[in-house]
Design a protein around this motif. Structure first.
Motif, PDB file in Angstrom:
ATOM      1  N   THR A  78      40.714  53.680  51.408  1.00 36.33           N
ATOM      2  CA  THR A  78      41.523  53.760  49.799  1.00 36.33           C
ATOM      3  C   THR A  78      40.746  52.265  49.412  1.00 36.33           C
ATOM      4  OG1 THR A  78      43.152  54.678  50.706  1.00 36.33           O
ATOM      5  CG2 THR A  78      43.323  53.480  48.711  1.00 36.33           C
ATOM      6  N   ARG A  82      38.640  51.863  45.806  1.00 33.94           N
ATOM      7  CA  ARG A  82      38.822  51.280  44.678  1.00 33.94           C
ATOM      8  C   ARG A  82      37.982  50.042  44.491  1.00 33.94           C
ATOM      9  NH1 ARG A  82      43.821  51.302  42.596  1.00 33.94           N
ATOM     10  NH2 ARG A  82      43.535  49.242  41.841  1.00 33.94           N
ATOM     11  N   SER A  86      35.246  49.642  41.057  1.00 38.31           N
ATOM     12  CA  SER A  86      35.083  48.471  40.224  1.00 38.31           C
ATOM     13  C   SER A  86      33.615  47.874  40.440  1.00 38.31           C
ATOM     14  CB  SER A  86      36.051  47.529  41.032  1.00 38.31           C
ATOM     15  OG  SER A  86      35.972  46.115  40.143  1.00 38.31           O
ATOM     16  N   SER A 237      40.332  49.901  33.253  1.00 36.06           N
ATOM     17  CA  SER A 237      40.624  50.237  34.579  1.00 36.06           C
ATOM     18  C   SER A 237      41.836  49.268  35.002  1.00 36.06           C
ATOM     19  CB  SER A 237      39.422  50.160  35.617  1.00 36.06           C
ATOM     20  OG  SER A 237      39.065  48.731  35.462  1.00 36.06           O
ATOM     21  N   VAL A 290      47.511  45.057  43.510  1.00 40.01           N
ATOM     22  CA  VAL A 290      46.178  45.190  44.249  1.00 40.01           C
ATOM     23  C   VAL A 290      46.167  44.163  45.519  1.00 40.01           C
ATOM     24  CG1 VAL A 290      43.733  45.159  44.245  1.00 40.01           C
ATOM     25  CG2 VAL A 290      44.864  46.325  42.586  1.00 40.01           C
TER      26      VAL A 290
END
Length: 566
Positions: A78, A82, A86, A237, A290
């Protein structure tokens, strides 16, 4: 008053030898103690080589490492996805700006690079126009650019562009008379043009003696300038935007003096921390979430690292016990194969993955907080660690016989394959050097060693064969004939012989493993020791080099100190 009877260890007379002997009680006690140690060592070894399910049945011990690996796979994957999304935005922003710069500053750019250079000019007029076009476009940047661009500070904290030319100091040349008189020393002259100077009449700086070029002496003209921009697409985002500094260089290369000036455009993008960001919304809150997730990944990886390191340390201690016992009892050393059984390569892989994940996660947190901008190093660490995590799953599939064939085949064939590749690599390098030196001037795929190696590797896999044959220039009949001999011999040798032998080595190892699974694996000293049992209990196990399916009865809690947890 009765006295206690004192039992003395008196010597006993032996009629046979005529000598006194002590009772054999101590010898029997020592022998009994040796058997207990042997049984304890055997039980420890059996428990060490069990898989997590068998350990749970034997002791009701939760397989923490297995649970952590499953959780880590989900979290690391995961995290990687992510970060990959980016990072794609960052790479796309750099590439799109580089393409925009070429269209902005290169006159007549078609949108596709001609080769390793962007475009080229063939007349003096085109050369002047291309140089002046780039300078004028820089001056008009704010009025013509579609991006969020502004002027940056170049060397000496000066805003503007720098134009440098390299040329031979002096010389004369008369090609018709085959006469040349030139000084080979190179002179570099530079001029700085700021936006204020460019705002004046263009004829003022165009008529400068600096731009009076003698092309027979000219080596190259280099225009360098710096631009700044802000990437706003990250806001969509829910991330903080990045501030970029683009160091652009336009090079007019005339080193060959062949009548063709190659124009190179190079844009080096660096991410810098934005000095003042004021953004309203939920971006800051999302960033904190995050960072918390990345911190949790670090904690999970550190726990996995500690458990795996502990298992390796305990395994080395158990190995030392087994080596000392074997040397004491059998008076010989244990073979190397049995000694390596205690070094679990999967744990080494997991530890490496954990270290890379921890370092990559720390870099990712710093990048997220805009304290660092090294996306490439972070992507390499996170990508490689994720690769190792998923490869480590094979370890647990290896507990099943159907899946274990792959692991055993790779282990058995690896030494032979490496030796075979070392020999084949010598032939491959020979063809690489030969193709580069002979075919390099006549084929674009053989112009340097790197492209030659890539071309030959694609030929081994059957890719792009016809194009490789067809692109050979037929300017030299001798080279053309040699190219046919070269390519036909390479393809025949590597595809029909070397590649077939390579596959045969792996097939032979696979057949050997299948026979071992049917008829039993060769028994080593370690396996033979585990088969022995001082009691009537029998442990069912499958013979394999990893001894990973040894089952054992449940032990009492009082013997926990004798068990090494793998």
């Amino acid at each position: 008053m009765a006295r206690g009877v004192e039992v003395l260890d008196l010597p006993v007379w032996s009629r046979a030898s005529g000598r006194s002997q002590r009772p054999r009680c101590r010898d029997s006690m020592a022998h009994l103690d040796s058997e207990v140690k042997e049984d304890c060592l055997r039980e420890d070894l059996k428990f060490y080589f069990m898989n997590p399910c068998e350990k749970f049945r034997a002791r009701q011990q939760i397989p923490w490492k297995l649970c952590l690996q499953i959780l880590k796979i989900v979290m690391v994957t995961t995290q990687l996805v992510r970060f990959g999304l980016s990072n794609q935005l960052v790479v796309a922003f750099k590439e799109e700006n580089a393409a925009a710069f070429k269209h902005l500053f290169l006159k007549g750019y078609s949108g596709t690079d001609e080769d390793d250079y962007s475009c080229s000019v063939y007349t003096q007029e085109d050369a002047y126009e291309s140089i002046f076009f780039a300078i004028n476009q820089y001056h008009r940047l704010r009025n013509i650019s579609l991006g969020t661009l502004g002027y940056g500070e170049s060397e000496g904290n000066r805003i503007g562009l720098k134009v440098c030319k390299q040329h031979y100091k002096k010389g004369t040349m008369f090609p018709s008379n085959e006469t040349l008189n030139i000084d080979s020393d190179i002179k570099i002259d530079c001029i700085h043009l700021d936006p204020q100077a460019l705002s004046q009449s263009s004829e003022d700086w165009k008529n400068s003696p600096f731009f009076s070029l003698e092309f027979y002496r000219l080596l190259q003209v280099e225009i360098s300038f710096q631009l700044k921009g802000i990437d706003l697409q990250t806001i969509h985002s829910r991330e903080l935007p990045d501030c970029y500094v683009f160091q652009n260089t336009i090079t007019f290369d005339n080193n060959a003096h062949s009548g063709k000036i190659k124009i190179y455009f190079d844009s080096d993008a660096n991410i810098e921390e934005c000095k003042d960001l004021t953004i309203s919304g939920s971006i800051q809150k999302n960033t904190q979430y995050v960072l918390v997730f990345d911190a949790f990944v670090i904690v999970i990886c550190l726990a996995s690292l500690i458990l795996c390191t502990r298992s390796i340390v305990l395994a080395l201690r158990l190995r030392k016990r087994f080596l000392n016992f074997f040397l004491e009892k059998y008076k010989r050393q244990v073979c190397d194969a049995d000694q390596w059984e205690f070094v679990n390569g999967w744990y080494v892989l997991v530890i490496t993955s954990d270290l890379m994940t921890v370092i990559g996660s720390v870099l990712k947190m710093e990048i997220k907080a805009k304290n660092l901008t090294n996306y490439d190093l972070c992507s390499i660490l996170l990508g490689t660690s994720t690769l190792f995590v998923w490869v480590g799953v094979i370890r647990y599939l290896g507990y099943f016989q159907a899946y274990n064939v792959l692991i055993l085949t790779m282990q058995a064939s690896l030494p032979k394959v490496l030796r075979f590749c070392a020999c084949a690599g010598m032939i491959y390098l020979g063809y690489t050097f030969c193709g580069w030196i002979v075919l390099g001037p006549y084929h674009n795929k053989f112009q340097n060693l790197n492209t030659v190696a890539e071309c030959l590797f694609s030929l081994v896999n059957g890719d792009d064969m016809y194009a490789t044959f067809a692109h050979i220039q037929q300017k030299s009949l001798l080279v053309w004939l040699f190219s046919r001999l070269y390519l036909y011999s390479f393809i025949s040798l590597f595809i029909y012989m070397i590649l077939s032998l390579f596959i045969a080595l792996i097939t032979d190892s696979y057949d050997t493993i299948k026979k071992y699974q049917q008829n039993g694996f060769p028994v080593t000293d370690l396996q033979e020791f585990l088969k022995e049992s001082s009691s009537k209990e029998k442990c069912q196990k499958e013979s394999s080099p990893f001894l990973s399916r040894v089952c054992c009865l449940r032990r009492s809690r009082s013997d926990d100190h004798l068990i090494l947890v793998n």
